[in-house]
Write a protein that holds these residues in place. Structure first.
Motif, PDB file in Angstrom:
ATOM      1  N   ASP A 196       5.527  -3.988  13.558  1.00  0.00           N
ATOM      2  CA  ASP A 196       5.055  -2.858  12.734  1.00  0.00           C
ATOM      3  C   ASP A 196       3.898  -2.122  13.401  1.00  0.00           C
ATOM      4  O   ASP A 196       3.185  -1.374  12.741  1.00  0.00           O
ATOM      5  N   THR A 241       4.165   8.016   4.553  1.00  0.00           N
ATOM      6  CA  THR A 241       4.517   6.623   4.817  1.00  0.00           C
ATOM      7  C   THR A 241       3.678   5.670   3.959  1.00  0.00           C
ATOM      8  O   THR A 241       4.040   4.515   3.794  1.00  0.00           O
ATOM      9  N   ARG A 272       8.723  -1.099  -2.285  1.00  0.00           N
ATOM     10  CA  ARG A 272       9.555  -2.059  -1.536  1.00  0.00           C
ATOM     11  C   ARG A 272      10.956  -1.495  -1.343  1.00  0.00           C
ATOM     12  O   ARG A 272      11.532  -1.552  -0.260  1.00  0.00           O
ATOM     13  N   GLU A 273      11.491  -0.915  -2.409  1.00  0.00           N
ATOM     14  CA  GLU A 273      12.868  -0.404  -2.375  1.00  0.00           C
ATOM     15  C   GLU A 273      13.022   0.723  -1.345  1.00  0.00           C
ATOM     16  O   GLU A 273      14.005   0.760  -0.599  1.00  0.00           O
ATOM     17  N   GLY A 292      10.892   1.450   1.135  1.00  0.00           N
ATOM     18  CA  GLY A 292      10.245   1.191   2.421  1.00  0.00           C
ATOM     19  C   GLY A 292       9.010   2.042   2.642  1.00  0.00           C
ATOM     20  O   GLY A 292       8.682   2.426   3.761  1.00  0.00           O
ATOM     21  N   VAL A 293       8.306   2.350   1.563  1.00  0.00           N
ATOM     22  CA  VAL A 293       7.055   3.108   1.643  1.00  0.00           C
ATOM     23  C   VAL A 293       5.922   2.148   1.274  1.00  0.00           C
ATOM     24  O   VAL A 293       6.075   1.335   0.359  1.00  0.00           O
ATOM     25  N   ASP A 294       4.801   2.213   1.982  1.00  0.00           N
ATOM     26  CA  ASP A 294       3.689   1.339   1.637  1.00  0.00           C
ATOM     27  C   ASP A 294       2.975   1.919   0.419  1.00  0.00           C
ATOM     28  O   ASP A 294       2.245   2.896   0.527  1.00  0.00           O
ATOM     29  N   ASP A 334       3.242   3.957  11.752  1.00  0.00           N
ATOM     30  CA  ASP A 334       3.637   4.933  10.740  1.00  0.00           C
ATOM     31  C   ASP A 334       3.600   6.291  11.426  1.00  0.00           C
ATOM     32  O   ASP A 334       2.521   6.793  11.778  1.00  0.00           O
ATOM     33  N   ARG A 356       8.334   3.905   9.480  1.00  0.00           N
ATOM     34  CA  ARG A 356       7.438   3.348   8.460  1.00  0.00           C
ATOM     35  C   ARG A 356       7.245   1.881   8.783  1.00  0.00           C
ATOM     36  O   ARG A 356       8.202   1.111   8.750  1.00  0.00           O
ATOM     37  N   VAL A 372       9.742   0.789  11.211  1.00  0.00           N
ATOM     38  CA  VAL A 372      11.168   0.866  10.857  1.00  0.00           C
ATOM     39  C   VAL A 372      11.609   2.322  10.875  1.00  0.00           C
ATOM     40  O   VAL A 372      11.027   3.160  10.177  1.00  0.00           O
ATOM     41  N   HIS A 418      13.383   5.579   9.850  1.00  0.00           N
ATOM     42  CA  HIS A 418      14.075   6.167   8.699  1.00  0.00           C
ATOM     43  C   HIS A 418      14.423   7.600   9.092  1.00  0.00           C
ATOM     44  O   HIS A 418      13.651   8.532   8.866  1.00  0.00           O
TER      45      HIS A 418
END
Ligand code: NIG
Ligand code: FE
Length: 410
Positions: free
Chosen positions: A37, A137, A164-165, A167-169, A374, A400, A403, A405
């Motif tokens: 990350d 992000t 969580r769903e 993928g955003v902090d 990010d 993010r 990851v 996106h």
């Protein structure tokens, strides 16, 4: 930083607005290599280590990368809408009048209490997705439409699960001191007793809140009531922030600074005394041009004085159904420049590393090796375009926490 054997993600063909150093921190023809990350390498393509392969790589063909946007002030988890109230305001009613009649925040409280967690997530998901689709992000989300223990915790839990769903902090803030709930009408002190003795402890115990906020104003809470909330937050080890000086000067920003607040937000009525206190405490000024615009305010936050005193200025959407029904961080960059006269790099800093600081996060907001990966990518020719345009979305996607996106659904 030592070089890895392999990048998990490698982005090439990017011009970089690193925001590292002065101004934009531009690196033309750059690349970013990520491990896990974290940004492992960032710089000019010609300097990229050739012997490090990548598991996933993409050439962006001359797009621009910025640090992922940080929207550090939202109330995006709510049910219902307030279009009727908007029509009333157009006919001359004020935000404060509607609030005093039991509309405003309390009408959203009724709708939010009535929605179960599933319905609340369904209503709120498109708002978080829209903010993320413009390159955000990290997004802060407040409670404050439950105004009873379980409903406040429900809002915070929904906020975390949407993060969580998608993928955003998501960073959560308890805002139980947003308004006096109907059960406590006329007894704000008793409500603050409940907030301090029951709701702040419950939020701390559950681990669902990263910070505590309050609304210190004529239609919110007094300075003394706010102080009690801050004491409770402190007793539970939670940092504080404050809706301060939005509609009147309550000397709230100075109180926030006294408690080492991460930020004081809105600030149209901020006094020289408040500015000094914020400068001394290192409290971030969060500017919310969407609320200024939607409520047709005419008194500007004291931008020049904040700048002169070195108070860091963040910019956020304040996404909420009453004063700022927007899901566009990019529009806020434009409004921060057009309405508040920030420069475009100031505005972008305000929505990246300064906003991160308003959340107590030092690990993001610049493109620099060692920071969190990010990264937002935009189809633009130069970074000032991000603030110049209003409407439309040039964001191609984002990394993010490393990851990718990109593409449909992002
Ligand atoms: O940031 N000022 C208080 N809270 C929100 C508005 C909430 C609402 O009207 O629902 C704000 O402007
Ligand atoms: Fe707000």
């Amino acid at each position: 930083m030592s070089l890895p054997a392999r990048f998990d993600v490698l982005c090439t063909g990017l011009h970089l607005a690193t925001l590292d150093g002065e101004g934009w921190g531009v690196v033309r023809d750059g690349a970013i290599g990520v491990v896990g990350d974290t940004i492992a390498w960032v710089g000019a393509e010609r300097d990229r280590p050739r012997d490090v392969a990548a598991t996933w790589s993409r050439d962006f063909g001359g797009a621009w990368a910025t640090p992922g946007l940080v929207d550090c002030h939202t109330h995006l988890v709510y049910a219902g809408h307030r279009a009727g109230e908007f029509e009333r305001r157009l006919r001359g009613a004020t935000y404060a009048e509607i609030a005093r009649e039991g509309g405003g925040i309390l009408s959203t409280v009724r709708a939010t209490r009535a929605a179960d967690a599933g319905a609340l997530a369904e209503a709120s998901r498109p708002r978080l997705a829209a903010i993320a689709a413009e390159g955000a992000t990290t997004v802060e989300i407040k409670s404050g439409y439950g105004l009873e223990r379980e409903a406040e915790l429900k809002q915070l839990a929904v906020a975390r699960s949407l993060g969580r769903e998608l993928g955003v902090d998501v960073r959560t803030t308890l805002l139980a001191a947003h308004a006096v709930p109907p059960e406590f009408a006329g007894r704000p002190d008793a409500w603050i007793d409940a907030v301090c003795a029951d709701i702040v402890p419950a939020a701390a115990r559950s681990g669902l809140a990263d910070a505590v906020d309050a609304f210190c104003d004529t239609i919110g809470f007094t300075r003394d009531e706010t102080r009690r909330v801050f004491e409770a937050a402190r007793a539970h080890g939670l940092p504080v922030k404050l809706h301060a000086e939005q509609l009147s000067d309550q000397d709230g920003a100075a109180l926030a600074a006294e408690y080492g607040a991460l930020s004081a937000d809105h600030l149209e009525w901020l006094s020289p005394r408040g500015i000094e206190a914020m400068a001394g405490a290192g409290t971030v000024a969060v500017l919310l041009p969407g609320a200024y615009y939607a409520l047709r305010e005419t008194r500007l936050p004291p931008i020049d004085a904040l700048r002169a005193r070195g108070v860091p200025m963040a910019v956020a959407t304040d996404c909420n159904p009453g004063s700022s029904p927007t899901t566009s961080p990019l529009l806020m960059l434009n409004m921060a420049c057009t309405l508040f006269r920030l420069t475009p790099p100031e505005a972008l800093r305000g929505m990246t590393h300064v906003a991160a600081r308003a959340l107590g996060l030092a690990d993001r907001g610049r493109l620099r090796a060692g920071l969190r990966a990010d990264v937002a990518v935009y189809a633009i020719d130069e970074p000032a375009e991000l603030a110049w345009r209003f409407g439309g979305n040039p964001c191609l996607g984002a990394l993010r926490a490393g990851v990718p996106h990109f593409g449909s659904g992002q």
